[in-house]
Write an enzyme that holds these catalytic residues in place. Structure first.
Site, PDB file in Angstrom:
ATOM      1  N   GLU A 116      -1.119  -9.132   4.260  1.00  7.59           N
ATOM      2  CA  GLU A 116      -1.087  -9.528   5.669  1.00  7.59           C
ATOM      3  C   GLU A 116      -2.487  -9.720   6.254  1.00  7.59           C
ATOM      4  O   GLU A 116      -2.662 -10.338   7.301  1.00  7.59           O
ATOM      5  CB  GLU A 116      -0.315  -8.488   6.496  1.00  7.59           C
ATOM      6  CG  GLU A 116      -1.000  -7.134   6.697  1.00  7.59           C
ATOM      7  CD  GLU A 116      -0.805  -6.148   5.542  1.00  7.59           C
ATOM      8  OE1 GLU A 116      -0.601  -6.597   4.404  1.00  7.59           O
ATOM      9  OE2 GLU A 116      -0.890  -4.932   5.787  1.00  7.59           O
ATOM     10  N   CYS A 176       0.833  -1.200   0.000  1.00  3.61           N
ATOM     11  CA  CYS A 176       0.000   0.000   0.000  1.00  3.61           C
ATOM     12  C   CYS A 176       0.873   1.258   0.000  1.00  3.61           C
ATOM     13  O   CYS A 176       1.573   1.509  -0.969  1.00  3.61           O
ATOM     14  CB  CYS A 176      -0.947  -0.059   1.197  1.00  3.61           C
ATOM     15  SG  CYS A 176      -2.337   1.035   1.052  1.00  3.61           S
ATOM     16  N   GLY A 186      -7.715 -13.214  32.893  1.00  5.20           N
ATOM     17  CA  GLY A 186      -7.822 -13.550  31.471  1.00  5.20           C
ATOM     18  C   GLY A 186      -6.580 -14.310  31.038  1.00  5.20           C
ATOM     19  O   GLY A 186      -5.622 -14.454  31.801  1.00  5.20           O
ATOM     20  N   VAL A 187      -6.609 -14.778  29.786  1.00  6.12           N
ATOM     21  CA  VAL A 187      -5.492 -15.620  29.331  1.00  6.12           C
ATOM     22  C   VAL A 187      -4.170 -14.844  29.336  1.00  6.12           C
ATOM     23  O   VAL A 187      -3.129 -15.381  29.724  1.00  6.12           O
ATOM     24  CB  VAL A 187      -5.801 -16.260  27.946  1.00  6.12           C
ATOM     25  CG1 VAL A 187      -6.039 -15.234  26.892  1.00  6.12           C
ATOM     26  CG2 VAL A 187      -4.681 -17.200  27.523  1.00  6.12           C
ATOM     27  N   HIS A 240      -3.127  -5.536   0.701  1.00  5.75           N
ATOM     28  CA  HIS A 240      -2.593  -5.945   2.004  1.00  5.75           C
ATOM     29  C   HIS A 240      -2.546  -7.467   2.095  1.00  5.75           C
ATOM     30  O   HIS A 240      -3.532  -8.093   2.495  1.00  5.75           O
ATOM     31  CB  HIS A 240      -3.471  -5.389   3.127  1.00  5.75           C
ATOM     32  CG  HIS A 240      -3.368  -3.907   3.283  1.00  5.75           C
ATOM     33  ND1 HIS A 240      -2.452  -3.308   4.121  1.00  5.75           N
ATOM     34  CD2 HIS A 240      -4.040  -2.903   2.691  1.00  5.75           C
ATOM     35  CE1 HIS A 240      -2.575  -1.996   4.052  1.00  5.75           C
ATOM     36  NE2 HIS A 240      -3.532  -1.715   3.187  1.00  5.75           N
TER      37      HIS A 240
END
Ligand code: XMP
Length: 607
Positions: free
Chosen positions: A175, A81, A229-230, A173
């Site tokens: 990704e 981009c 949380g994790v 993109h």
């Protein structure tokens, strides 16, 4: 230890920068995010360099002084981009504003190139740009052009290359998961073109990160904020591995914004992990609700919550009398990037662990965040390698500010121009049986890498089927000004009017949200959807619908991998109906809707 081969990702502020690095790491090659202003020499050791996208437009307000000399280092370069346009400009090509191209497009590949090795002649790619490369520099060839989903609007030079210099530019993109074979393109670059060795594994990271923790902490202690949380659980196990339990203290702060029965189960889980002796649980509900009193602006709410975490931390650090102590946080990558973690990125939302007070402590070297460059998937893998149980690893992510950002407070807005918007909406919905009601509140979103704070619309009418519904939700924010989110009414009412009600964070609203959220979670569990659905916020929006209730309830089931992008999840008619019926049975609830918007343009959470 031998240094790993590595790939630099130059961060021009695009939202997907870290996604690039994560995908490369998932191939087993270390990748790190670098500042494009750093001295050219500091890039010499990389096997390859990737130039990211950017919220800036290359044609006009383009980058001025980045270290373009990296393009002369003789190292393979790949640009996406904005990065693609910079490569073209640097070698003498031209870039101009063109028609905006956004979303899925078809790339037609014209020339064989190692970057497209193993791919077909036509590939589905994901675009988001308003500038294009017009004239190619000497030595570059056009590898492909693109057209939108209807085959219209052909954009030239969507992929270019100088094979001799190993420089490649892609307008799209790769990704982003929506570029179907983007992974293959990245792999072709990293492994084949750059020749990088794939020896970076998450399991090695336990020892490498432990060494880094020991170096940073020295002989001090760590007081880790453990939400349960994790992220914070993996962080706790990693600290335990690196430092042992004597110098590790866990602080679980019940901020009063937790889910139903959450703190009790967190305490039980951490104890089960052998972390009980280091754990202190404090009820700080009054501190948090006091700090939030009267606040309605999403950013102010986030800052108030973040600051209160630090105040409570400081108080307990002093009480525990630990001597020199560092603040441990299970911050992961999206928490930093979406706060505008890089100097070029726009601030979408300030994450609770990135408020100015924390930034200041980071400057003073008082914060240790061993997961700050990892994505959720990597954190989960690390958790697995550290022996964390499957139930904890698979928990849905829950944001630090908790239900505080799911109780929309919605300051009144005066910029809703119903006449223009209605006309645009009608045009956009032509040919469907749906009607759209713009809502007099705003929610946060992200469009072309920039923060958006715009109106949701409520779609009302017979169910057109999931694919049509989500296609409409994709089209509307592009076609109608001032819209970043689409909801679909599922409660059986046919709303004509939504009236704004002043809403702040109160115990009563929190109590209601807790009940509704618990029911939604239970319904997902019963329908076997907890694993497919990545996260499912339930949100209260302070609106009276056709004279009924004080809240519109929005359920937002999403599919995602890394939280940077997301798609709405279809939970099926039975689960949907059950949720709608139960939620509508509450007096305060005037209507129930599901959020059917992708991210972008809407974010996962509303605020
Ligand atoms: P958004 O709403 O930005 O959310 O699309 C992306 C992911 O981040 C979570 N989230 C947070 N997590 N502190 C956190 O620890 C925060 O301040 C915060 N805000 C959003 C959100 O739940 C989603 O998983």
């Amino acid at each position: 230890m031998e240094p790993h081969d590595s790939i630099a990702v130059l961060d021009f502020g695009g939202q997907y920068v870290h996604l690039i690095a994560t995908k490369i790491r998932a191939m087993g090659v270390f990748s790190e995010i670098r500042d494009p202003d750093d001295p050219v020499e500091s890039f010499r050791h990389y096997k390859g360099i990737i130039l990211s996208g950017s919220p800036a437009l290359s044609a006009h307000d383009g980058e001025s002084g980045w270290s373009r000399g990296v393009l002369d280092l003789g190292i393979p370069v790949l640009g996406f981009c904005f990065g693609h346009q910079e490569i073209a400009k640097y070698s003498g090509g031209t870039v101009e504003h063109t028609d905006r191209e956004y979303g899925a497009a078809t790339l037609t590949i014209l020339n064989d190139s190692p970057i497209f090795s193993g791919l077909s002649k036509e590939e589905t790619v994901w675009m988001s740009h308003g500038d294009s490369v017009m004239e190619l520099p000497d030595g570059f060839v056009e590898l492909g052009y693109s057209a939108d989903a209807h085959g219209k609007q052909s954009h030239r030079n969507s992929a270019i290359a100088h094979e001799g210099k190993k420089q490649y530019g892609l307008q799209f993109h790769p990704e982003v998961d929506d570029t179907v074979n983007g992974h293959r393109m990245l792999r072709n670059f990293v492994i084949d073109i750059c020749g990088a060795k794939a020896d970076w594994k998450i399991e090695n990271q336990i020892e490498e990160r432990s060494a880094a923790i020991r170096e940073q902490v020295g002989d001090k202690s760590v007081l880790l904020l453990a939400s349960g949380g994790v992220d914070s659980s993996v962080c706790a196990l990693l600290f335990k591995h690196a430092l042992g339990t004597d110098r590790l203290h866990l602080l679980h702060i019940d901020n009063g914004l937790m889910r139903k029965d959450e703190s009790a189960s967190v305490e039980a889980n951490l104890t089960r992990m052998g972390l009980g002796p280091s754990l202190r649980v404090v009820d700080a509900t009054d501190d948090f609700l006091g700090a939030l009193e009267g606040l309605v602006d999403p950013e102010q709410k986030r800052k108030a919550i973040g600051d209160t975490f630090i105040e409570v931390f400081e108080r307990h650090a002093a009480e525990l009398d630990l001597g020199a102590v560092l603040l441990g946080q299970g911050t992961i990558y999206p928490d930093t990037i979406e706060t505008g973690g890089s100097k070029r990125a726009d601030t979408i939302k300030t994450h609770h662990n990135r408020v100015p007070l924390v930034e200041q402590m980071i400057q003073e070297g008082r914060v240790v965040e061993p997961l700050a460059d990892l994505y959720k998937v990597e954190v989960r893998e690390l958790g697995h390698a550290l022996g964390l149980d499957a139930a904890s690893i698979d928990r849905h992510p829950f944001p630090g500010p908790g239900l505080g950002i799911r109780l929309a407070c919605a300051p009144p807005t005066d910029d809703l121009d119903p006449t223009t918007m209605r006309a645009e909406l009608e045009a956009a919905l032509e040919g469907t049986q749906l009607r759209a009601l713009p809502l007099p509140v705003k929610s946060v979103g992200v469009k072309a890498d920039l923060r958006s704070y715009e109106h949701p619309v409520l779609l009302v009418g017979p169910d057109p089927g999931w694919d049509t519904l989500t296609a409409i939700a994709t089209a509307l924010p592009k076609r109608v000004h001032g819209i970043n989110r689409c909801l679909y009414e599922i409660g059986g009412s046919t709303p004509q009017q939504a009236r704004h009600i002043p809403g702040t964070i109160t115990r009563a609203r929190l109590g209601l949200l807790r009940e509704l959220d618990a029911f939604v979670m239970d319904a997902l569990e019963r329908h076997g959807l907890m694993k497919t659905v990545w996260q499912c916020p339930t949100v209260l929006v302070p609106l009276e619908v056709d004279g009924h209730g004080t809240e519109l309830v929005v359920v937002r089931p999403i599919l995602s991998e890394r939280a940077m992008t997301a798609r709405p999840a279809d939970i099926g008619p039975e689960c949907r109906a059950e949720i709608a019926e139960k939620l509508m049975s509450y007096d305060a609830v005037g209507a129930v809707a599901i959020d059917v918007t992708s991210k972008p343009p809407a974010t996962i959470e509303w605020e």
